[in-house]
Design a protein around this motif. Structure first.
Motif, PDB file in Angstrom:
ATOM      1  N   GLY A 182      41.622 -14.480  11.281  1.00 21.64           N
ATOM      2  CA  GLY A 182      40.872 -15.590  11.854  1.00 21.64           C
ATOM      3  C   GLY A 182      40.934 -15.623  13.361  1.00 21.64           C
ATOM      4  N   HIS A 231      38.013 -14.435   3.937  1.00 21.23           N
ATOM      5  CA  HIS A 231      37.943 -15.429   2.855  1.00 21.23           C
ATOM      6  C   HIS A 231      38.713 -14.975   1.608  1.00 21.23           C
ATOM      7  N   HIS A 273      36.842 -22.523  10.447  1.00 21.08           N
ATOM      8  CA  HIS A 273      35.512 -21.919  10.368  1.00 21.08           C
ATOM      9  C   HIS A 273      34.405 -22.977  10.555  1.00 21.08           C
ATOM     10  N   ASN A 302      31.357 -23.083  13.232  1.00 25.15           N
ATOM     11  CA  ASN A 302      29.984 -23.206  12.732  1.00 25.15           C
ATOM     12  C   ASN A 302      29.287 -24.387  13.412  1.00 25.15           C
TER      13      ASN A 302
END
Ligand SMILES: [Zn+2]
Ligand SMILES: [Zn+2]
Length: 347
Positions: A264, A290, A42, A46
């Protein structure tokens, strides 16, 4: 404080250590001195600029553990000196998901570490009683950063999959930080586990982690092999962690009436999908994001009891965050990378 702050999106080289102010906390929050922070897939997305809600500049990192150093006047369950771990987000505590114990999908509140609130690549973070739990003695602070996300995300996904004991589950992206812990948890939970990895060299590690069978993802896919392995039936469920590269073959691997849990993706964007497959086989598709505070509570117990061994591929100083991102993108690491702050490295 020292921090790796994201000021512009780009490759690993945009990550530099800078001096920034210690984050300010409110009366119902506390300040935690971060020992270490996990590096998540992640984080790579980001950093590259794929999340429209990230507010630049922002200190990265959402897999945080450390020690409470200051508490707001409304804090009652924590005190200075407590060792703690946090889930990835500080929820609002009042919206419908929060009231249902789904603070992982709250869209108000302070937000997600590393995106809306200053994250664990910095020496201090704010925390709330709603996203924080005490760590028992058995769990050291250099292991604790992997609890919430690297282990908790797979735990949450397995809960979402709700597969009965003895079911067969396919886990893609199995060599990664979330994947390898999902393999361990699924085996612990009595599932037959098929692990998919792009790297044949990692097959033995996956078998050691509890996989009953390993398929190498890439090229023409693995669904034919899996159909043979399941006597022509297909797997009961999938945890799709890798994304577009494996998804078409994963969908074809599922038995009629089976379940796909989307956890994911390594690459942003759309995934190829033929809806006829889901209609004719009545497949169920479930998202999984999450971990909740209750997931973290359970993971702390499982790890403290020694039922799961956290898989930490590499421990590095926070100042080497750029190198950590590069190594993860190059798929050089099995398990999680943990970045440690200087004060915690010295101990
Ligand atoms: Zn994460
Ligand atoms: Zn909420």
């Amino acid at each position: 404080m020292k921090a790796i702050r994201l000021s512009e999106f780009g490759g690993p080289s945009v990550l530099h250590q800078v001096e920034v102010p210690v984050p300010e906390f409110t009366a119902d929050q506390m300040l935690v001195r971060v020992a270490g922070c996990g590096v998540c897939g992640h984080d790579l997305l980001n950093r590259a600029g794929h999340f429209s809600t990230t507010q630049l500049p922002c200190v990265m990192g959402h897999e945080v553990a450390g020690e409470v150093v200051e508490v707001g006047s409304l804090i009652t369950r924590f005190k200075v000196g407590d060792r703690v771990a946090m889930i990835q987000r500080i929820g609002c505590g009042t919206c419908i998901p929060c009231r249902n114990g789904q603070e992982n999908i709250c869209v108000s509140g302070a937000g997600f570490y590393g995106e809306q609130i200053s994250g664990g690549y910095g020496e201090y973070v704010i925390a709330s009683e709603r996203n924080t739990l005490h760590l028992p003695e058995e769990i050291p602070l250099d292991v604790a950063p992997v609890l919430s996300c690297a282990i908790g995300t797979g735990y949450h996904a397995l809960r979402r999959a709700a597969l009965p004991i003895g079911s067969t589950v396919l886990i893609t992206g199995a060599s990664g930080g979330v994947g390898i812990h999902a393999v361990r948890l699924a085996a612990l939970g009595g599932l037959r586990v098929v692990a998919a990895t792009t790297s044949p060299a990692k097959a033995q590690q996956l078998k050691d982690a509890g996989a009953d069978h390993v398929v190498v993802a890439g090229g023409g896919g693995f669904h034919k092999e899996l159909r043979d392995w399941t006597d022509g039936i297909g797997v009961d469920g999938v945890l799709e962690i890798a994304g577009a590269a494996t998804f078409p073959s994963s969908v074809r691997s599922i038995r009629a009436g089976g379940r796909m849990v989307v956890v994911g993706t390594m690459e942003p964007g759309n995934w190829p999908f033929n809806p006829a497959l889901s209609i004719l086989k009545e497949l169920e598709f479930i998202g999984s994001a999450h971990a909740t505070l209750n997931d973290l509570r359970k993971i702390i117990q499982i790890v403290a009891d020694g039922k799961i061994t956290p898989e930490i591929g590499r421990v590095m100083p926070v100042s080497e965050a750029a190198e950590a991102h590069r190594a993860m993108e190059a798929k050089e690491i099995t398990g999680r990378v943990v970045l440690m702050h200087d004060h915690a490295m010295a101990n």
